[in-house]
Design a protein around this motif. Structure first.
Motif, PDB file in Angstrom:
ATOM      1  N   THR A 104       0.847  -1.194   0.000  1.00  0.00           N
ATOM      2  CA  THR A 104       0.000   0.000   0.000  1.00  0.00           C
ATOM      3  C   THR A 104       0.895   1.261   0.000  1.00  0.00           C
ATOM      4  OG1 THR A 104      -1.705  -1.185   1.223  1.00  0.00           O
ATOM      5  CG2 THR A 104      -1.824   1.229   1.207  1.00  0.00           C
ATOM      6  N   THR A 105       0.556   2.174  -0.911  1.00  0.00           N
ATOM      7  CA  THR A 105       1.328   3.423  -1.002  1.00  0.00           C
ATOM      8  C   THR A 105       0.807   4.407   0.023  1.00  0.00           C
ATOM      9  OG1 THR A 105       1.650   3.085  -3.381  1.00  0.00           O
ATOM     10  CG2 THR A 105       2.064   5.301  -2.502  1.00  0.00           C
ATOM     11  N   THR A 106       1.708   4.869   0.872  1.00  0.00           N
ATOM     12  CA  THR A 106       1.322   5.816   1.925  1.00  0.00           C
ATOM     13  C   THR A 106       2.359   6.924   2.019  1.00  0.00           C
ATOM     14  OG1 THR A 106       2.496   4.549   3.611  1.00  0.00           O
ATOM     15  CG2 THR A 106       0.156   4.018   3.266  1.00  0.00           C
ATOM     16  N   PHE A 107       1.970   7.994   2.733  1.00  0.00           N
ATOM     17  CA  PHE A 107       2.946   9.037   3.042  1.00  0.00           C
ATOM     18  C   PHE A 107       3.976   8.491   4.012  1.00  0.00           C
ATOM     19  CE2 PHE A 107      -0.879  11.788   2.241  1.00  0.00           C
ATOM     20  CZ  PHE A 107      -0.438  12.296   1.025  1.00  0.00           C
ATOM     21  N   ALA A 108       5.196   8.875   3.841  1.00  0.00           N
ATOM     22  CA  ALA A 108       6.247   8.465   4.770  1.00  0.00           C
ATOM     23  C   ALA A 108       6.278   9.492   5.900  1.00  0.00           C
ATOM     24  CB  ALA A 108       7.591   8.403   4.060  1.00  0.00           C
ATOM     25  N   PRO A 109       5.802   9.116   7.098  1.00  0.00           N
ATOM     26  CA  PRO A 109       5.763  10.080   8.197  1.00  0.00           C
ATOM     27  C   PRO A 109       7.181  10.513   8.577  1.00  0.00           C
ATOM     28  CG  PRO A 109       5.281   7.872   9.001  1.00  0.00           C
ATOM     29  CD  PRO A 109       5.309   7.769   7.520  1.00  0.00           C
ATOM     30  N   GLN A 129       4.979  16.556   0.153  1.00  0.00           N
ATOM     31  CA  GLN A 129       5.469  15.207  -0.113  1.00  0.00           C
ATOM     32  C   GLN A 129       5.036  14.781  -1.507  1.00  0.00           C
ATOM     33  OE1 GLN A 129       5.292  12.163   2.862  1.00  0.00           O
ATOM     34  NE2 GLN A 129       4.808  13.622   4.532  1.00  0.00           N
ATOM     35  N   THR A 130       5.714  13.786  -2.024  1.00  0.00           N
ATOM     36  CA  THR A 130       5.419  13.271  -3.365  1.00  0.00           C
ATOM     37  C   THR A 130       5.217  11.767  -3.286  1.00  0.00           C
ATOM     38  OG1 THR A 130       6.763  14.996  -4.395  1.00  0.00           O
ATOM     39  CG2 THR A 130       6.243  13.078  -5.733  1.00  0.00           C
ATOM     40  N   VAL A 138       0.535  18.394   2.456  1.00  0.00           N
ATOM     41  CA  VAL A 138       0.043  17.511   3.509  1.00  0.00           C
ATOM     42  C   VAL A 138      -0.108  18.296   4.803  1.00  0.00           C
ATOM     43  CG1 VAL A 138       0.483  15.395   4.810  1.00  0.00           C
ATOM     44  CG2 VAL A 138       1.173  15.543   2.412  1.00  0.00           C
ATOM     45  N   ILE A 139      -1.254  18.103   5.456  1.00  0.00           N
ATOM     46  CA  ILE A 139      -1.466  18.634   6.787  1.00  0.00           C
ATOM     47  C   ILE A 139      -1.483  17.483   7.773  1.00  0.00           C
ATOM     48  CG2 ILE A 139      -3.980  18.643   6.479  1.00  0.00           C
ATOM     49  CD1 ILE A 139      -4.099  21.002   8.424  1.00  0.00           C
ATOM     50  N   ARG A 160      -3.429  16.992  -0.122  1.00  0.00           N
ATOM     51  CA  ARG A 160      -4.159  17.550  -1.273  1.00  0.00           C
ATOM     52  C   ARG A 160      -3.203  17.597  -2.461  1.00  0.00           C
ATOM     53  NH1 ARG A 160      -8.493  21.077  -1.670  1.00  0.00           N
ATOM     54  NH2 ARG A 160      -9.287  19.888   0.105  1.00  0.00           N
ATOM     55  N   PRO A 161      -3.546  16.956  -3.593  1.00  0.00           N
ATOM     56  CA  PRO A 161      -2.633  16.949  -4.749  1.00  0.00           C
ATOM     57  C   PRO A 161      -2.417  18.367  -5.303  1.00  0.00           C
ATOM     58  CG  PRO A 161      -4.773  16.081  -5.381  1.00  0.00           C
ATOM     59  CD  PRO A 161      -4.814  16.252  -3.889  1.00  0.00           C
TER      60      PRO A 161
END
Length: 494
Positions: A104-109, A129-130, A138-139, A160-161
């Motif tokens: 699963t593609t997620t944001f890297a915290p 982030q990308t 990102v918020i 939000r893109p």
């Protein structure tokens, strides 16, 4: 072989400078517009995320299960929850959150976001982030996942893109590039038109100067329009040509008149010399008479050449800056020289002391010419009267008691080489009074001939004073033949 780079013309440089100035202005304006729009678009995305944060309806209450977590997100957003105990939750098909599975593609915290998930760090944080090739704004905000017996701290990430923002900025860059290029092209065209309009008078000036240099003709003129710097330049050029034209005319007239005047004594001198050479048995009395004629003609020729040289040197001497000089001393020296030249005459002088701005040598020569002229026309044992007074201006009166001047000769008395019928039998070149007029008018003054009661001739020279002082006493009875002017009278017409 040396290589010389041709420098662009002034018109091309002026056009280029105008285009460069306008182009730089447009480019700076375009850059400022782009930065403002980019800042506004990013601020709008951030504002929407902040609004989204404030409008979250998630209560994070209910059974102690991950599926009980609810978030009403919007299309295109990426949402995930990072729990403080490590798991990452993503939205599922049921409208809740489930642990992220493998792949699963997620944001890297980030470190800060992990600290927020454990309950420390800021309450809200924004990052860029990308994921793949898509950039996101990102918020991150702190939340709590309901658990029994107590909730688990976590951080909610909403991305939000920014693809639409970047596409809009790319389109804006393209539009601004076209606008800048078009503006530079228009500026170049306008600069060329302005340069041509500006250079046109200079081109006329150049053409006129080249025409004068090629043809030696001084008839070229530049049309004057307006009152700007170029108009004043054209006026100065026309004035220069007019001065050169007048100087050339005067030189040509002087050469013509001098040639005519020199021809007569030279012819007479040549005749006498040839006669002396051929007549070896000439009686001594006749030979002495011829030699006396030769001597007189040589003296006349010498005086004529001296006057011609003096006339030709006036322009050169006039270029020297005038100085302040004592006018009474200058006139006194001229009177002394005239007295030595004509010892049989009496020179009465009354000179008021004072100064004048002048070329002393030229002015003294002019005064001496008047004195010599007065001495020439005075009867033997006669008297020449010289009076210098100051009454608003310097007034120098020189009077003789000779036969005077015929009325028909007065209009031409100051012409070069002009000699009245009564003067042709007397020595002289006809240049003396012409030199006087040129010198006096060159000093800002005037000269006039007055025929006083009782006969004779009075020459009045009026010159400006250095500074205003108290007027001197009026002239004596001999000088009352004409009123003393308070301002210089106009020069006599020649």
């Amino acid at each position: 072989m040396a290589i010389f780079e041709r420098r662009p013309s002034f018109e091309a440089r002026l056009s280029g400078l105008v285009a460069l100035a306008v182009g730089v202005t447009i480019a700076l304006a375009a850059l400022a517009s782009y930065l403002l729009v980019a800042q506004e678009l990013h601020a709008q995305v951030q504002h929407e995320l902040a609004t989204q944060q404030r409008s979250i309806k998630q209560s994070f209450t209910g059974p102690a299960q991950e599926s009980a977590i609810r978030y009403a997100g919007t299309a295109g957003e990426r949402v995930q929850v990072v729990a403080g105990n490590g798991p990452i939750y993503v939205p599922n098909a049921m409208g809740g959150f489930s642990p992220a599975g493998p792949g699963t593609t997620t944001f890297a915290p980030t470190t800060t976001e992990l600290a927020m998930a454990k309950g420390s760090g800021p309450a809200v944080r924004y990052t860029d982030q990308t994921i793949g090739a898509t950039p996101y704004r990102v918020i991150a905000m702190k939340v709590e996942i309901p658990r029994f017996p107590q909730p688990i701290p976590a951080v909610l990430l909403i991305g939000r893109p920014l693809s639409d923002v970047y596409r809009a900025l790319a389109d804006l860059r393209l539009i601004l590039a076209f606008v800048t290029a078009g503006g530079i092209a228009v500026a170049l065209a306008i600069g060329t038109a302005i340069a041509r309009a500006t250079i046109r008078p200079v081109e006329h000036l150049r053409a006129a100067a080249e025409h004068v240099a090629a043809t030696q003709s001084l008839d070229a003129t530049i049309e004057q329009r307006g009152d700007d710097e170029l108009a004043r330049l054209a006026h100065a050029f026309n004035a220069m040509l007019e001065a050169l034209r007048l100087s050339r005319q005067q030189q040509a007239q002087l050469v013509s008149d001098a040639g005519h005047e020199l021809r007569t004594p030279l012819t007479s001198l040549r005749t006498n010399v040839e006669l002396l050479m051929r007549a070896g048995d000439l009686p001594q009395q006749d030979r002495s008479a011829l030699l006396d004629d030769v001597r007189d003609q040589l003296e006349e020729l010498t005086a004529l050449i001296g006057d011609i040289v003096e006339t030709a040197r006036q322009d050169e001497q006039a270029q020297v800056e005038p100085t302040e000089a004592r006018l009474d001393t200058l006139v006194g020296r001229a009177v002394d020289r005239a007295r030595r030249r004509a010892p049989s005459l009496r020179f009465d002088s009354s000179l008021t002391p004072g100064s004048v701005r002048a070329h002393p040598v030229m002015l003294e020569r002019a005064v001496l010419n008047v004195l010599d002229n007065a001495a020439k026309w005075s009867p033997p044992g006669g008297r020449v009267e010289v009076r210098l007074v100051r009454n608003g201006a310097w007034i120098l009166d020189i009077r003789d008691h000779g036969p005077g001047i015929e009325p028909q000769d007065l209009p031409r008395i100051f012409d070069r080489f002009y000699r009245a019928a009564s003067a042709r039998s007397m020595p002289g070149s006809g240049l003396g009074l012409a030199i006087v007029r040129d010198v006096v008018t060159g000093h800002g003054g005037a000269v006039q001939i007055i025929q006083p009661p009782g006969g004779g001739t009075l020459v009045r020279i009026v010159l400006p004073t250095v500074e205003e002082e108290e007027p001197s006493p009026p002239i004596g009875s001999w000088g009352q033949c004409a009123p003393v002017p308070t301002s210089p009278p106009p020069p006599s017409s020649s």
